[in-house]
Write a protein that holds these residues in place. Sequence first.
Motif, PDB file in Angstrom:
ATOM      1  N   TYR A  16       0.833  -1.197   0.000  1.00  0.00           N
ATOM      2  CA  TYR A  16       0.000   0.000   0.000  1.00  0.00           C
ATOM      3  C   TYR A  16       0.874   1.255   0.000  1.00  0.00           C
ATOM      4  O   TYR A  16       2.083   1.199   0.269  1.00  0.00           O
ATOM      5  N   LYS A  17       0.256   2.384  -0.335  1.00  0.00           N
ATOM      6  CA  LYS A  17       0.944   3.680  -0.405  1.00  0.00           C
ATOM      7  C   LYS A  17       2.202   3.610  -1.264  1.00  0.00           C
ATOM      8  O   LYS A  17       3.164   4.335  -1.029  1.00  0.00           O
ATOM      9  N   LEU A  20       5.179   0.976   0.725  1.00  0.00           N
ATOM     10  CA  LEU A  20       5.104   0.187   1.947  1.00  0.00           C
ATOM     11  C   LEU A  20       4.432  -1.158   1.700  1.00  0.00           C
ATOM     12  O   LEU A  20       3.609  -1.308   0.809  1.00  0.00           O
ATOM     13  N   ALA A  21       4.808  -2.123   2.531  1.00  0.00           N
ATOM     14  CA  ALA A  21       4.161  -3.436   2.495  1.00  0.00           C
ATOM     15  C   ALA A  21       4.156  -4.008   3.904  1.00  0.00           C
ATOM     16  O   ALA A  21       5.085  -3.789   4.686  1.00  0.00           O
ATOM     17  N   ASP A  22       3.096  -4.720   4.226  1.00  0.00           N
ATOM     18  CA  ASP A  22       3.014  -5.416   5.505  1.00  0.00           C
ATOM     19  C   ASP A  22       3.272  -6.891   5.255  1.00  0.00           C
ATOM     20  O   ASP A  22       2.729  -7.488   4.315  1.00  0.00           O
ATOM     21  N   ILE A  23       4.095  -7.483   6.108  1.00  0.00           N
ATOM     22  CA  ILE A  23       4.452  -8.890   5.981  1.00  0.00           C
ATOM     23  C   ILE A  23       4.238  -9.598   7.312  1.00  0.00           C
ATOM     24  O   ILE A  23       4.183  -8.965   8.373  1.00  0.00           O
ATOM     25  N   HIS A  34       9.867  -1.462   3.578  1.00  0.00           N
ATOM     26  CA  HIS A  34       9.920  -0.514   2.468  1.00  0.00           C
ATOM     27  C   HIS A  34       9.871  -1.257   1.141  1.00  0.00           C
ATOM     28  O   HIS A  34      10.452  -2.337   0.986  1.00  0.00           O
ATOM     29  N   CYS A  35       9.158  -0.673   0.167  1.00  0.00           N
ATOM     30  CA  CYS A  35       9.056  -1.238  -1.178  1.00  0.00           C
ATOM     31  C   CYS A  35       9.592  -0.219  -2.178  1.00  0.00           C
ATOM     32  O   CYS A  35       8.983   0.826  -2.404  1.00  0.00           O
ATOM     33  N   GLY A  39       5.943   1.014  -9.537  1.00  0.00           N
ATOM     34  CA  GLY A  39       5.104   0.494 -10.608  1.00  0.00           C
ATOM     35  C   GLY A  39       3.869  -0.220 -10.086  1.00  0.00           C
ATOM     36  O   GLY A  39       3.621  -0.291  -8.872  1.00  0.00           O
ATOM     37  N   ALA A  40       3.109  -0.766 -11.017  1.00  0.00           N
ATOM     38  CA  ALA A  40       1.893  -1.487 -10.634  1.00  0.00           C
ATOM     39  C   ALA A  40       2.211  -2.812  -9.948  1.00  0.00           C
ATOM     40  O   ALA A  40       1.410  -3.327  -9.171  1.00  0.00           O
ATOM     41  N   MET A  41       3.378  -3.391 -10.256  1.00  0.00           N
ATOM     42  CA  MET A  41       3.800  -4.674  -9.691  1.00  0.00           C
ATOM     43  C   MET A  41       2.777  -5.770  -9.949  1.00  0.00           C
ATOM     44  O   MET A  41       2.545  -6.641  -9.108  1.00  0.00           O
TER      45      MET A  41
END
Length: 236
Positions: A16-17, A20-23, A34-35, A39-41
């Motif tokens: 998200y945002k 950022l990513a939650d794992i 951190h990501c 891009g759209a990934m």
Amino acid sequence: MKFDPALQPATLLRRYKRFLADIQLPDGTERTIHCANTGAMTGCATPGDTVWYSTSDNAKRKYPNSWELTETHSGHMICVNTAQANRLVVEAIEAGVIEELQGYPTLRTEVPYGEEKSRIDILLQSPSKEDCYIEVKSATLLGEGSQGYFPDTVTTRGQKHLRELATLAQQGKRAVLLFAVLHSGIEKVSPAKHIDEVYNQLLIEAELLGVEVLCYQASLSSAQMSIKNRVPFSQY
């Protein structure tokens, strides 16, 4: 390129945002990382996939962990940290892996150039040759079968880079667009005209003006990565 310290695995909960990513760690703990991919990934960030993350020793970072690789349920490995593409290509040039880019004793990165105030990813120079300008793009969008595409979203920045490369080619300089294939399932690359028709048209025009297009696939694992071999590129 070896990962040191070693990457650690976790399960992707959500991205998200953009940054950022939650794992979820193997012990059940949740963490935000951190990501480094704007891009759209598409196909690279499916909840439930395995995330391989690195850890920085920079105490000032709010999020010390960075998302490096995705391991999908189908077993594909994908490097989602786009900053790694340039490093891999530099290593490959210096190791002699990319035969088309040999014979230049000087290699510089992030060199200002162009009418639109860009920075070229890699500039190769030799006293006996014309300078070689290389723009590196990370290809991670997998379509049907082993067909890969770039970009995965509309890219005004990528459009600008194509215009810059085309201008260089018109001036008689060597201009190269190099797709670093960072998805283990991709065996050939085409422009994603179904996503960004402007980019597709600019790429056609750039090739006609003399811009060279190279595609090199990377070998990816949680221990190390490296550029290994050339794969086909074609207008799809």
